[in-house]
Design an enzyme around this catalytic site. Sequence first.
Site, short mmCIF file in Angstrom:
data_model
loop_
_atom_site.label_atom_id
_atom_site.label_comp_id
_atom_site.label_asym_id
_atom_site.label_seq_id
_atom_site.Cartn_x
_atom_site.Cartn_y
_atom_site.Cartn_z
N LYS A 256 0.67 -1.12 -0.43
CA LYS A 256 0.05 0.15 -0.26
C LYS A 256 0.45 1.25 -0.44
O LYS A 256 0.90 2.30 -0.93
CB LYS A 256 -0.92 0.17 1.22
CG LYS A 256 -1.65 1.76 1.35
CD LYS A 256 -2.39 1.15 2.79
CE LYS A 256 -1.84 1.46 3.36
NZ LYS A 256 -1.95 3.75 4.19
N ASN A 257 1.57 0.98 0.68
CA ASN A 257 2.90 2.61 1.33
C ASN A 257 3.70 2.69 -0.43
O ASN A 257 3.86 3.97 -0.16
CB ASN A 257 3.28 2.54 2.14
CG ASN A 257 2.11 2.36 3.57
OD1 ASN A 257 1.48 2.99 3.77
ND2 ASN A 257 2.87 1.97 4.85
N ARG B 190 -5.67 10.46 4.04
CA ARG B 190 -4.86 12.10 4.22
C ARG B 190 -3.71 12.00 3.29
O ARG B 190 -3.01 13.04 3.10
CB ARG B 190 -3.92 12.18 5.10
CG ARG B 190 -3.54 13.06 6.00
CD ARG B 190 -2.55 12.05 7.35
NE ARG B 190 -1.32 13.15 7.46
CZ ARG B 190 -0.11 13.30 6.67
NH1 ARG B 190 0.35 12.88 5.94
NH2 ARG B 190 0.66 14.09 7.02
N CYS C 48 -5.50 12.86 11.83
CA CYS C 48 -6.00 11.79 10.82
C CYS C 48 -6.02 10.78 12.35
O CYS C 48 -5.68 11.52 13.65
CB CYS C 48 -5.18 11.40 10.08
SG CYS C 48 -3.23 10.39 10.74
N ARG D 228 -0.74 15.38 11.57
CA ARG D 228 0.13 14.94 11.20
C ARG D 228 0.40 16.01 10.12
O ARG D 228 -0.02 16.25 8.81
CB ARG D 228 -0.39 13.85 10.10
CG ARG D 228 -0.16 12.70 10.75
CD ARG D 228 -0.77 11.26 9.74
NE ARG D 228 0.00 10.74 9.65
CZ ARG D 228 -0.54 9.40 8.76
NH1 ARG D 228 -1.05 8.26 8.56
NH2 ARG D 228 0.93 8.79 8.25
N ILE E 247 1.90 18.81 7.69
CA ILE E 247 2.54 19.04 6.13
C ILE E 247 4.31 20.04 6.10
O ILE E 247 4.36 20.23 4.95
CB ILE E 247 1.94 18.52 5.26
CG1 ILE E 247 0.78 19.88 4.99
CG2 ILE E 247 0.80 17.35 5.56
CD1 ILE E 247 0.20 20.09 3.97
N ASP E 248 4.36 20.37 6.90
CA ASP E 248 5.59 21.59 7.12
C ASP E 248 7.05 21.08 6.25
O ASP E 248 6.77 21.88 4.82
CB ASP E 248 5.37 22.51 8.41
CG ASP E 248 6.02 21.18 9.31
OD1 ASP E 248 5.64 19.95 9.10
OD2 ASP E 248 7.30 21.06 10.01
N ASP F 6 4.84 1.44 11.87
CA ASP F 6 3.63 0.24 10.92
C ASP F 6 2.82 -1.11 12.07
O ASP F 6 2.28 -1.77 12.04
CB ASP F 6 3.64 0.12 9.61
CG ASP F 6 2.88 1.32 9.35
OD1 ASP F 6 2.11 2.54 9.72
OD2 ASP F 6 2.95 1.69 7.72
N ARG G 53 -8.81 -0.67 4.52
CA ARG G 53 -7.53 0.60 3.50
C ARG G 53 -6.46 -0.36 3.47
O ARG G 53 -5.70 -0.26 2.37
CB ARG G 53 -7.01 1.07 4.91
CG ARG G 53 -8.49 2.43 5.32
CD ARG G 53 -7.23 3.66 5.51
NE ARG G 53 -6.66 4.35 5.61
CZ ARG G 53 -6.13 4.25 6.03
NH1 ARG G 53 -5.34 4.42 7.85
NH2 ARG G 53 -4.86 5.20 5.77
C1 UD1 Z 1 5.35 7.11 7.74
C2 UD1 Z 1 6.00 6.24 8.63
C3 UD1 Z 1 5.58 4.86 7.50
C4 UD1 Z 1 4.38 4.76 6.92
C5 UD1 Z 1 3.27 5.61 7.28
C6 UD1 Z 1 2.19 5.30 7.06
C7 UD1 Z 1 7.91 6.65 9.83
C8 UD1 Z 1 9.43 7.05 9.54
N1 UD1 Z 1 7.73 6.95 8.34
O1 UD1 Z 1 5.62 8.00 6.94
O2 UD1 Z 1 6.46 4.22 7.78
O3 UD1 Z 1 4.66 4.03 5.73
O4 UD1 Z 1 3.58 5.97 8.38
O5 UD1 Z 1 1.97 4.55 8.53
O6 UD1 Z 1 7.96 5.83 10.53
N2 UD1 Z 1 6.15 14.99 9.91
C9 UD1 Z 1 6.58 16.20 10.29
N3 UD1 Z 1 6.09 17.27 9.12
C10 UD1 Z 1 5.97 16.82 7.64
C11 UD1 Z 1 5.62 15.48 7.50
C12 UD1 Z 1 6.28 14.38 9.03
O7 UD1 Z 1 7.18 17.23 11.55
O8 UD1 Z 1 5.64 17.51 6.95
C13 UD1 Z 1 6.67 13.98 10.87
C14 UD1 Z 1 5.21 13.39 11.18
O9 UD1 Z 1 5.01 14.23 12.28
C15 UD1 Z 1 6.52 11.89 12.13
C16 UD1 Z 1 7.56 11.62 11.25
O10 UD1 Z 1 7.97 13.31 10.30
O11 UD1 Z 1 6.58 12.79 13.54
C17 UD1 Z 1 7.28 10.68 10.14
O12 UD1 Z 1 6.15 11.29 9.50
P1 UD1 Z 1 6.08 10.83 7.82
O13 UD1 Z 1 6.87 9.69 8.18
O14 UD1 Z 1 6.41 11.95 7.16
O15 UD1 Z 1 4.92 10.10 8.16
P2 UD1 Z 1 4.30 9.44 7.09
O16 UD1 Z 1 5.56 9.37 5.94
O17 UD1 Z 1 3.25 9.54 6.80
#
Ligand code: UD1
Length: 417
Positions: A22-23, A92, A116, A121, A123-124, A305, A397
């Site tokens: 999925k990812n 998301r 979520c 979560r 997105i900065d 995960d 999902r």
């Molecule tokens: C994360 C998981 C990924 C998993 C997915 C779905 C990690 C590192 N990533 O990916 O393995 O497949 O969830 O469950 O384990 N963050 C910020 N600002 C941003 C983006 C992220 O501060 O713009 C922080 C998040 O809050 C979090 C960390 O960075 O603490 C990692 O997030 P990120 O890797 O972006 O999450 P996903 O891509 O959703």
Amino acid sequence: MSCYEITGGCPLSGSLAVHGAKNSVLPILAACLLVPGQCVLHNVPNLSDVSATLDILRLLGCRADREGDTVTVDASALSRSDIPEHLMREMRSSVIFLGALLARLGRAELSYPGGCELGPRPIDLHLSALRALGAAILEEQGALVCEGGRLQGRELCLSIPSVGATENAMLAACGCPGLTTIIGAAQEPEIVDLQEFLRAAGVQVSGAGTPAVFVRGGTPLRPAEYRVMGDRIAAATYLCGAAAATGEVEITGVNPDTLTAVLVCLEEAGCTLHTGPDRMVLACSAPLKGIAPVRTAPYPGFPTDAQAILMAALAGGEGATLFVENIFDSRYRHVDELRRMGADIQLAGRAAMVSGVGRLHGAAVRSTDLRGGAALVVAALGAEGTTQVSELHHIRRGYQELDRNLRALGADIREIP
Ligand code: UD1
């Protein structure tokens, strides 16, 4: 509303080929937007998140058809650059379309994805990466309006190795003339899979799987045919299921090297593991033992995960294990549900102390999120008596036919309306 009814205690045995990741498939589907032609993807799992992504592609003007596990996307006639709020809310991770739309059309408009079930979560990092490449981004009244008129390849730096931000930057970089270097990139195997798809489409990209990714962009992409990698988290789920229920299972279609952090824990807990290329065999005949602290971390650390899933298996074993969740703020929502099944888990901030109770018992429980729901199924496979797991939409999902696959391995599980 349907639920899974699971009667625990049946040892699992047999072999299972795991579906595509999925990812991995979601960013690769977004990458299809970059190609003014037809892409063919194989091993595409039939999941609600994938259906939602295909709906977005169609709304943007692409053709997107599925036949079995093959999906064909033709983005020749891509006409829109805006994604309406109701589709953004559904998933998301559709923020991944930002980089792809910017690269192909020079413009993207979508609503702010917000939080979520795992907590906020942000997105900065996505936005600052795109800004570093020259995008002008306005955030107004919950909407993001991005203009990419002056995109240019540059060096950019991620302060956290975010998976989503790395993928978004790679996709945007495909539309930036010159060399983009992403420093501090996430190293997850799914990033490598995205790189391999982009290479198949003619992009000069390297470094995925290391902290520095290089993309030479600005040239048109060509139609590609690609097979998506297997789902390592689904593989971990079936392995933890067999660890909880006992038995011997073979899981194929996933490279064991991508799951080392989880396999090490299962071995320490008393399972026997044999691995080969794209296959893992787990045997377990006794209650699981407590293991050294499990701390979630970016790859190659223990995946967030798999945290709930391993916790569910260990909660019905013997001995204590400390979990520390370092990636997301609200990733212990499954704990209350596991407690309904008799689990002894103490929470303190990011830490969860799990004291194995020997055996969990059946109860009516509710999926709280995708992996939390899968964890309840794992717990139920080893529990005494019958468990009903509801809110299956979370599980759908990310898992294709979880019940059917487990039944084929000997589990007593069925979906009841
Ligand atoms: C994360 C998981 C990924 C998993 C997915 C779905 C990690 C590192 N990533 O990916 O393995 O497949 O969830 O469950 O384990 N963050 C910020 N600002 C941003 C983006 C992220 O501060 O713009 C922080 C998040 O809050 C979090 C960390 O960075 O603490 C990692 O997030 P990120 O890797 O972006 O999450 P996903 O891509 O959703």
